[in-house]
Design a protein around this motif. Structure first.
Motif, PDB file in Angstrom:
ATOM      1  N   GLU A   1     -55.720-113.090-113.897  1.00  0.00           N
ATOM      2  CA  GLU A   1     -56.451-112.936-112.642  1.00  0.00           C
ATOM      3  C   GLU A   1     -57.888-112.478-112.887  1.00  0.00           C
ATOM      4  O   GLU A   1     -58.802-112.853-112.161  1.00  0.00           O
TER       5      GLU A   1
ATOM      6  N   ASN B   1     -54.847-103.101-107.757  1.00  0.00           N
ATOM      7  CA  ASN B   1     -56.092-103.516-107.122  1.00  0.00           C
ATOM      8  C   ASN B   1     -57.068-103.994-108.180  1.00  0.00           C
ATOM      9  O   ASN B   1     -57.104-103.476-109.285  1.00  0.00           O
TER      10      ASN B   1
ATOM     11  N   PHE C   1     -62.281-114.264 -99.040  1.00  0.00           N
ATOM     12  CA  PHE C   1     -61.034-114.885 -98.596  1.00  0.00           C
ATOM     13  C   PHE C   1     -60.662-116.056 -99.490  1.00  0.00           C
ATOM     14  O   PHE C   1     -59.495-116.228 -99.856  1.00  0.00           O
ATOM     15  N   GLN C   2     -61.657-116.840 -99.879  1.00  0.00           N
ATOM     16  CA  GLN C   2     -61.416-117.984-100.765  1.00  0.00           C
ATOM     17  C   GLN C   2     -60.919-117.502-102.134  1.00  0.00           C
ATOM     18  O   GLN C   2     -59.989-118.079-102.706  1.00  0.00           O
TER      19      GLN C   2
ATOM     20  N   GLN D   1     -59.405-114.622-102.714  1.00  0.00           N
ATOM     21  CA  GLN D   1     -58.084-114.021-102.491  1.00  0.00           C
ATOM     22  C   GLN D   1     -57.001-115.095-102.459  1.00  0.00           C
ATOM     23  O   GLN D   1     -55.922-114.908-102.998  1.00  0.00           O
ATOM     24  N   ARG D   2     -57.309-116.219-101.827  1.00  0.00           N
ATOM     25  CA  ARG D   2     -56.341-117.313-101.766  1.00  0.00           C
ATOM     26  C   ARG D   2     -56.073-117.911-103.139  1.00  0.00           C
ATOM     27  O   ARG D   2     -54.952-118.308-103.433  1.00  0.00           O
TER      28      ARG D   2
ATOM     29  N   GLY E   1     -53.678-115.493-104.887  1.00  0.00           N
ATOM     30  CA  GLY E   1     -52.437-115.145-104.210  1.00  0.00           C
ATOM     31  C   GLY E   1     -52.693-113.839-103.470  1.00  0.00           C
ATOM     32  O   GLY E   1     -53.570-113.065-103.842  1.00  0.00           O
ATOM     33  N   HIS E   2     -51.977-113.604-102.437  1.00  0.00           N
ATOM     34  CA  HIS E   2     -52.261-112.447-101.585  1.00  0.00           C
ATOM     35  C   HIS E   2     -51.568-111.167-102.034  1.00  0.00           C
ATOM     36  O   HIS E   2     -51.472-110.217-101.277  1.00  0.00           O
TER      37      HIS E   2
ATOM     38  N   HIS F   1     -52.561-109.109-104.455  1.00  0.00           N
ATOM     39  CA  HIS F   1     -53.485-108.080-104.940  1.00  0.00           C
ATOM     40  C   HIS F   1     -54.646-107.904-103.987  1.00  0.00           C
ATOM     41  O   HIS F   1     -55.083-108.836-103.334  1.00  0.00           O
ATOM     42  N   LYS F   2     -55.176-106.705-103.965  1.00  0.00           N
ATOM     43  CA  LYS F   2     -56.339-106.407-103.145  1.00  0.00           C
ATOM     44  C   LYS F   2     -57.579-106.442-104.041  1.00  0.00           C
ATOM     45  O   LYS F   2     -57.562-105.927-105.157  1.00  0.00           O
TER      46      LYS F   2
END
Length: 79
Positions: A19, A43, A62-63, A65-66, A69-70, A72-73
């Motif tokens: 990630e 996080n 948002f892009q 994050q997608r 995958g949702h 993790h913050k």
């Protein structure tokens, strides 16, 4: 019988989570800056050098994050 701390830690292989590489590549392509990324408690902290770049990244969060995958913050911080 007992190993020294340097012997124990020297045998471990450390690698960054996939990630982190995704975040760095996304920010590099969108903002043009390679950020520092750290992980703490599930996080992801993205350290950016300027508030203007952080504001620009905020709109694209948002892009990003997608793509991760949702689970993790993502937290943006200015260095």
């Amino acid at each position: 019988m007992t190993d020294s701390l340097s012997d124990i830690l020297g045998k471990r292989q450390y690698s960054e989570p996939p990630e982190v590489a995704i975040i760095k590549e996304f920010v590099k392509s969108e903002i043009g800056e390679t950020p520092k990324v750290s992980v703490s408690g599930g996080n992801f902290y993205v350290l950016i050098s300027s508030s203007a770049a952080a504001g620009n990244l905020r709109f694209k969060l948002f892009q990003l994050q997608r793509s991760l995958g949702h689970a993790h913050k993502i937290i943006i911080r200015v260095q």
